[in-house]
Design an enzyme around this catalytic site. Structure first.
Site, mmCIF file in Angstrom:
data_model
loop_
_atom_site.group_PDB
_atom_site.id
_atom_site.type_symbol
_atom_site.label_atom_id
_atom_site.label_comp_id
_atom_site.label_asym_id
_atom_site.label_seq_id
_atom_site.Cartn_x
_atom_site.Cartn_y
_atom_site.Cartn_z
ATOM 1 N N ARG A 522 0.851 -1.188 0.000
ATOM 2 C CA ARG A 522 0.000 0.000 0.000
ATOM 3 C C ARG A 522 0.890 1.243 0.000
ATOM 4 N NH1 ARG A 522 -4.273 3.257 -1.164
ATOM 5 N NH2 ARG A 522 -4.960 4.500 0.616
ATOM 6 N N GLU A 672 -10.523 0.168 15.196
ATOM 7 C CA GLU A 672 -10.090 -1.164 14.768
ATOM 8 C C GLU A 672 -9.751 -2.035 15.972
ATOM 9 O OE1 GLU A 672 -7.206 -4.198 14.492
ATOM 10 O OE2 GLU A 672 -6.643 -2.226 15.203
ATOM 11 N N HIS A 701 -8.222 -5.942 5.733
ATOM 12 C CA HIS A 701 -6.966 -6.015 4.991
ATOM 13 C C HIS A 701 -6.629 -7.448 4.587
ATOM 14 C CE1 HIS A 701 -6.667 -2.059 6.888
ATOM 15 N NE2 HIS A 701 -5.952 -1.735 5.829
#
Length: 768
Positions: A522, A672, A701
């Protein structure tokens, strides 16, 4: 008298992604099955060697080897010592590449390891898990890279190794067992270093950035034990003990360690490290590696001013101490080259220094220190910085006056949460445990292609808008079919959550190839904040209002918060970060008001990077949190009571700032927790959280689709410590990187888990 020939230039690490992100493209081609493992090794090897040759061409004396990675350097250290979590069914020996990537990304049968921020940067590392098998040396990776550089390029590289103390401080399962794990891993570190010495390595860089954080008396003794053992077992090896990101703690004890060199950050730790030098001096038998070129920002260095700093450093050290001139940290945190940025205004282009340019600066400083001459780069940099300073964008008086006024005033919501909640619940009539997502939906190849056609002028703005509206309509329908309670428009018009806003706000500029690695493959292209930031026109109203017109359910307006925009940008250095944060906050306030005026009264202002800016020194944290929280509240404090404000944070440790999170006064926060396996929930066992909250119930992810049962289990755990009346259910982050099929499947399971949890609450009357 100092031997000027012993002044060397050095580097700590180089961006691994390549000028055109060749690294990313090769790895993703391997993941998708387009190339095999052999070709992946070939492509990455070519990238790695090219980077070494570039540094050699820049005249760098000490070129790092072993800083390269196939994903993340902390993960590399873990697998080098066989520290593979048990769920990946590793049986010893060299770790297969498929297992390596499974630890980072998850697999169909095993969840990925936790990912979190690398100190106070926007880089993320994979958190090692110390469990199961006893450690073993599976492969001496720094040795293989050292051999490659020497044999194939004739480069006498400087192997780089993450230090044992820092590695353990970053690992799960080591906090209460540091001594035990030092004894397990230290012999393996010794073996790695002994093999490097036997191979002929002149220097080995051992990174210990944890030494700039709080270091207890017990930890000092542990660090001393580590390096005394290494010195005894590998006598004569020249170790450069490298710190960065701030001033080193326990300076007297650290510089007394039995190592050949000490690396100090004289950019981000300038005052603390200089003060220590003035007070305690520097050992005459050691080399000082002075990090004087900023490895984390992209502006050219004032070389004359830095030359004066080097003169002071030389004056404070013994004439017999050698000196290495280098960046403040690895150049992993900046783009590769500014040469292609000719599309920027000249005043900006001339002021930029990416990795290649920073090494030119290091070489120029080294030349000046050794010869007493002034290279031409000194005058070039000075002229470029003066031009930038005089740019009209840096003197918007209306913005500056507004910031001065708001900085002196409180920024509070018009009423308390308890009152607001009752009015919002009456307005929305949401069910218990409402479901929503964080904001983005899959950015398919079609979406990316459409954006490129529009940017290149192949599509008109009208045709592109029509395409975006069709994608929004499609996903509003999907969300309603899934049964989500609160919807989002999907963000199909946005490339990046910071870039999108920066493109619409005066004071920002964007590069063509200014990519940096955020996590894994990423890569992000941070904006340049070079001038005063101000609101120009509404940025998100059109798409959000259209989405809301398609559904009777609430659709959230989606904004990126001021502190995240700040922390995920390369920021001007002539004013404080606090000032820039307030400028952005005032611009976002006008966007929030525009959304509210358009009938969007559920607005999410994301702050995933709030924790990222957390100072490494405890003494600096309260001040940072004060202005970071204030910046967020400036952006949302003018909304009405019935407008529900959401925010989101991800992939950080939040246990030590729960008070500040509560002080944001957002009606709902989503955090998260999936990769950390619910560990944050432990914090709520000790601290009551009285506002609305959603703890991410699955990891976006990973391509893995979790079952309803897994999510129900996560919800059940959370509801042991959180009020069901205030609890929301959501994924842990946006779904931009996922495919449509897995996204729909996972969200269906999430909605199913929410319904099962509601039923369990109803039947028990107390908890799931």
């Amino acid at each position: 008298m100092r031997d000027l020939n012993k002044i060397l230039s050095g580097n700590l690490g180089y961006p691994r992604i390549g000028r055109e992100r060749e690294w990313k493209k090769a790895i993703e081609a391997f993941w998708s099955g387009k190339i095999d493992e052999e070709e992946l090794h070939g492509r990455l090897g070519e990238i790695r060697r090219n980077h070494l040759k570039l540094q050699q061409a820049q005249g760098i004396d000490l070129i790092p080897v072993g800083d390269f990675s196939y994903y993340d350097q902390v993960l590399d250290t873990a697998v080098m010592f066989g520290l593979v979590p048990e769920r990946f069914e590793y049986s010893g020996g060299p770790v297969p590449l498929t297992t390596y990537y499974a630890i980072a990304r998850g697999s169909k049968t095993a969840a990925a390891s936790e990912m979190t921020k690398w100190f106070n940067t926007n880089y993320h590392y994979i958190v090692p898990e110390l469990e199961g098998r006893e450690p073993e040396l599976t492969a001496n990776v720094p040795l293989s890279y050292y051999r490659e550089a020497k044999a194939e390029l004739g480069i006498e590289g400087k192997p780089v190794l993450l230090g044992l103390y820092t590695f353990l401080k970053l690992s799960k399962g080591a906090s209460n067992r540091l001594q035990e794990w030092v004894h397990k891993l230290l012999p393996l570190y010794v073996q790695v270093l002994r093999e490097l010495q036997q191979e002929g390595a002149a220097w080995v860089q051992v990174d210990e950035p944890a030494l700039v954080t709080s270091v207890s008396d017990e930890d000092v003794k542990l660090v001393q034990e580590i390096y005394e053992t290494i010195s005894r077992e590998v006598p004569g090896l020249s170790i450069l003990l490298q710190s960065y990101f701030d001033a080193v703690e326990r300076y007297e004890q650290i510089v007394a360690l039995p190592v050949k060199g000490i690396g100090l950050d004289f950019v981000h730790g300038k005052e603390g490290n200089l003060q220590a030098l003035r007070q305690f001096g520097f050992p005459s038998d050691k080399t000082l590696a002075a990090g004087v070129v900023d490895g984390r920002n992209i502006w050219r260095t004032d070389l004359s001013e830095t030359g004066q700093l080097l003169n002071e450093i030389l004056a404070l050290t013994s004439s017999s101490a050698d000196l290495i001139i280098q960046p403040s940290c690895s150049l992993l945190h900046v783009p590769v080259s500014a040469k292609a940025e000719t599309g920027l205004p000249t005043v900006l282009h001339k002021a930029l220094a990416f990795a290649e340019e920073k090494l030119e600066e290091v070489s120029a400083l080294c030349q000046a220190a050794k010869t007493g001459s002034t290279p031409a780069l000194f005058a070039m940099n000075s002229d470029a910085l003066k031009l930038l300073s005089a740019d009209p964008s840096r003197s918007r008086k209306q913005v500056q006056d507004a910031v001065l006024t708001i900085s002196r005033q409180p920024s509070e919501r018009s009423s308390e949460f308890v009152r607001r909640r009752l009015k919002q619940q009456a307005k929305w009539n949401l069910p218990l445990l409402p479901t929503t997502t964080i904001g983005s939906f899959p950015q398919t190849a079609e979406v990316r292609a459409a954006r490129q056609k529009w940017r290149k002028g192949e599509w008109s703005a009208e045709r592109y808008d029509e395409f975006i509206r069709a994608e929004i309509q499609k996903w509003i329908t999907i969300q309603e079919e899934i049964g989500l309670d609160v919807l989002v428009h999907g963000e199909f018009e946005r490339t990046d959550m910071v870039e999108f806003f920066g493109e619409k706000l005066p004071g920002f500029a964007f590069t063509r190839g200014g990519w940096v690695q955020s996590y894994g493959t990423r890569c992000v292209k941070p904006p340049l904040i070079y001038g005063d930031v101000e609101f120009d026109q509404p940025m998100t109203v059109k798409e959000t209002a259209f989405a809301q017109s398609l559904s009777s359910k609430p659709v959230k307006g989606m904004l990126t918060g001021p502190v995240t925009i700040l922390n995920w940008s390369f920021v001007r250095s002539d004013v404080s970060r606090e000032t820039v944060a307030y400028q952005i906050a005032l611009a976002l306030r006008q966007e929030v008001e525009a959304l509210e005026k358009a009938g969007i009264t559920m607005i999410q202002v994301d702050e995933p990077a709030l924790r990222e800016g957390f100072p490494l020194k405890p003494k600096d944290r309260d001040r940072y949190l004060d202005w970071a929280v204030k910046a967020f509240k400036i952006s949302i404090s003018t909304v009405q009571e019935t407008t529900q404000v959401h925010t989101h944070m991800c992939y950080c440790e939040f246990h030590d700032m729960l008070g500040s999170i509560q002080a944001l006064d957002a009606d709902v926060i989503s955090i998260e927790t999936s990769r950390s396996h619910g560990e944050l929930i432990q914090s709520f066992e000790e601290h009551t959280y009285p506002l609305g909250i959603g703890l991410g119930v699955y990891d976006i992810h990973s391509p893995r689709v979790p079952s309803e049962e897994e999510m129900v289990s996560m919800i059940r755990r959370a509801l042991q410590v959180l009020d069901p009346e205030l609890f929301w259910i959501n994924p842990d982050c946006g779904l931009k990187t996922r495919g449509q099929e897995e996204t729909v499947a996972a969200l269906k399971n999430m909605v199913g888990a929410a319904e099962r949890s509601r039923q369990a609450l109803a039947s028990s009357g107390s908890g799931v």
